[in-house]
Design a protein around this motif. Structure first.
Motif, PDB file in Angstrom:
ATOM      1  N   HIS A 136       0.538  -1.066   0.045  1.00  0.00           N
ATOM      2  CA  HIS A 136       0.063   0.083  -0.112  1.00  0.00           C
ATOM      3  C   HIS A 136       0.912   1.245   0.223  1.00  0.00           C
ATOM      4  N   ARG A 159       2.029   1.880  -3.372  1.00  0.00           N
ATOM      5  CA  ARG A 159       1.042   2.302  -4.279  1.00  0.00           C
ATOM      6  C   ARG A 159       0.681   3.912  -3.964  1.00  0.00           C
ATOM      7  N   TRP A 160       0.743   4.066  -2.748  1.00  0.00           N
ATOM      8  CA  TRP A 160       0.360   5.581  -2.394  1.00  0.00           C
ATOM      9  C   TRP A 160       1.504   6.381  -2.704  1.00  0.00           C
ATOM     10  N   GLN A 161       2.957   5.859  -2.954  1.00  0.00           N
ATOM     11  CA  GLN A 161       3.823   6.881  -3.284  1.00  0.00           C
ATOM     12  C   GLN A 161       3.734   6.918  -4.860  1.00  0.00           C
ATOM     13  N   ARG A 162       3.331   5.812  -5.471  1.00  0.00           N
ATOM     14  CA  ARG A 162       3.218   5.782  -7.002  1.00  0.00           C
ATOM     15  C   ARG A 162       2.051   6.867  -7.213  1.00  0.00           C
ATOM     16  N   ASP A 163       1.108   6.935  -6.456  1.00  0.00           N
ATOM     17  CA  ASP A 163       0.028   7.724  -6.870  1.00  0.00           C
ATOM     18  C   ASP A 163       0.041   9.164  -6.428  1.00  0.00           C
ATOM     19  N   GLY A 164       1.191   9.567  -6.022  1.00  0.00           N
ATOM     20  CA  GLY A 164       1.627  10.838  -5.461  1.00  0.00           C
ATOM     21  C   GLY A 164       0.881  11.185  -4.083  1.00  0.00           C
ATOM     22  N   LEU A 165       0.374  10.441  -3.450  1.00  0.00           N
ATOM     23  CA  LEU A 165      -0.145  10.515  -2.221  1.00  0.00           C
ATOM     24  C   LEU A 165       0.788  10.819  -1.084  1.00  0.00           C
TER      25      LEU A 165
END
Length: 370
Positions: free
Chosen positions: A10, A13-19
């Motif tokens: 997770h 994924r958060w890092q990939r989505d820029g969160l």
């Protein structure tokens, strides 16, 4: 381990989505690594291996018991005890938290077997309950001195063996469990806090639930059911309405709320099925009380307490189907009954899906609230 791996996925994924940025992601990974799950598959396998090894040693000793001199018999028992406790203490001093606990468990098993073997060898009078009581006491002392979470959990399991043996008709002191188990539970709670045996809290909660059932059915006493109902509702409401306060006092607000919720439902179900002399009206009335409590659990704690949420779903679905069988099922044929149950199951699915969306939305709003 599985939870940590999932969280890392997770985070990626958060890092990939820029969160989150790289620095935040790295801090989160370090925090997960520093607070990893201590009771993983390796621990389970080590404990299971210790149980099997202890059983093998005891079987080997028991098979050759009569052929051994008495001094050799006693020496073997003490050898198992000292090897387990001293070996475990040595491994613990080296920072090994897995095999040290496994060795402690082997010693605890050997202590219980030693009680039985010595009693048989010297023809000592006693029963299973007395032996289990001595076994529990010795394991508690070992857990206290060695500060072993596994020994604390083992002592609670042995106390359950004592409880089961106490209700046997040939037991010389049958009713001592009525006060001994509560006294032991208080001692075990203090030991759990001192040793920080988190897993043992679940064993103690289950022991108390079983104790309530044993006292009720063995002595035909309803007083303990009302006491358990009041205590369960109190813990559930304390977790639902004053969770920070309960957590500051106990450090286990979610667990106490979940077990209180289960205790209250257990008592209501006993009332529902215990006495059919009052007819179907009483069963249906208590059934609606069970459904109301399940809905209250979802409404008050479902968004933050997963144990209560899934317990409430299971209880609600089972109770709805049971009430349908008791009321509608007896008045219609087989085909009509299956049709009714099918429709009910689909409606329950819709209820659970919508409730899940609402609870997840509520949990998300709570997490982002300042």
């Amino acid at each position: 381990m599985i939870i940590g791996f999932t969280l890392c996925k997770h985070i990626a994924r958060w890092q990939r989505d820029g969160l989150i940025d790289e620095a935040t992601a790295e801090r989160l990974r370090k925090d997960i690594a520093g607070h990893g799950v201590s009771f993983g598959l390796g621990n389970v396998l080590a404990i299971l291996g210790a149980i099997l090894l202890g059983a093998a040693l005891l079987s080997l000793i028991a098979a050759n018991w009569e052929a051994m001199p008495r001094l050799v018999r006693v020496g073997l028992i003490f050898a198992v005890l000292w090897c387990g406790y001293l070996g475990g203490a040595w491994r613990a001093s080296r920072g090994d938290k897995v095999f040290s606990e496994a060795l402690y468990l082997i010693a605890a098993i050997g202590f219980g077997a030693g009680i039985a073997f010595v009693g048989q060898m010297y023809h000592l009078s006693g029963d299973m309950a007395s032996a289990a009581l001595w076994w529990t006491g010795g394991t508690v002392i070992a857990g206290l001195l060695l500060r072993s979470p596994t020994l604390v959990s083992t002592s609670i399991v042995i106390a359950g063996i004592y409880l089961a043996a106490s209700v046997e008709p040939d037991n010389t002191s049958r009713l001592t469990y009525v006060w001994l188990v509560p006294v032991f539970s208080v001692m075990a709670a203090g030991l759990i806090w001192y040793v920080k045996a988190d897993v043992a809290r679940h064993f103690l909660a289950v022991l108390l639930l079983v104790f309530v059932c044993v006292v009720h059915f063995d002595l035909d006493a309803s007083t303990i059911l009302w006491l358990a109902l009041a205590t369960g509702l109190g813990l559930f409401l304390a977790d639902a309405l004053r969770s920070p306060v309960l957590d500051d006092l106990t450090g286990w607000s979610i667990g106490l709320g979940a077990y209180g919720f289960l205790a209250a439902h257990m008592v209501l179900m006993i009332f529902q099925f215990d006495d059919h002399g009052f007819g179907r009206t009483r069963e249906v009335t208590i059934g609606f009380a069970i459904l109301a409590l399940a809905i209250a659990g979802l409404a008050l704690s479902g968004h933050r307490n997963l144990a209560i949420r899934w317990s409430a779903y299971a209880i609600f679905c089972v109770e709805v189907l049971y009430l349908a069988f008791e009321t509608i099922g007896t008045m219609i044929g087989t085909a009509g009954f299956f049709l009714t149950v099918g429709v009910l199951v689909l409606l329950l699915a819709v209820f659970v899906i919508r409730m899940e969306r609402r609870l997840q939305k509520k949990s998300l709003l709570k997490s982002v609230a300042p």
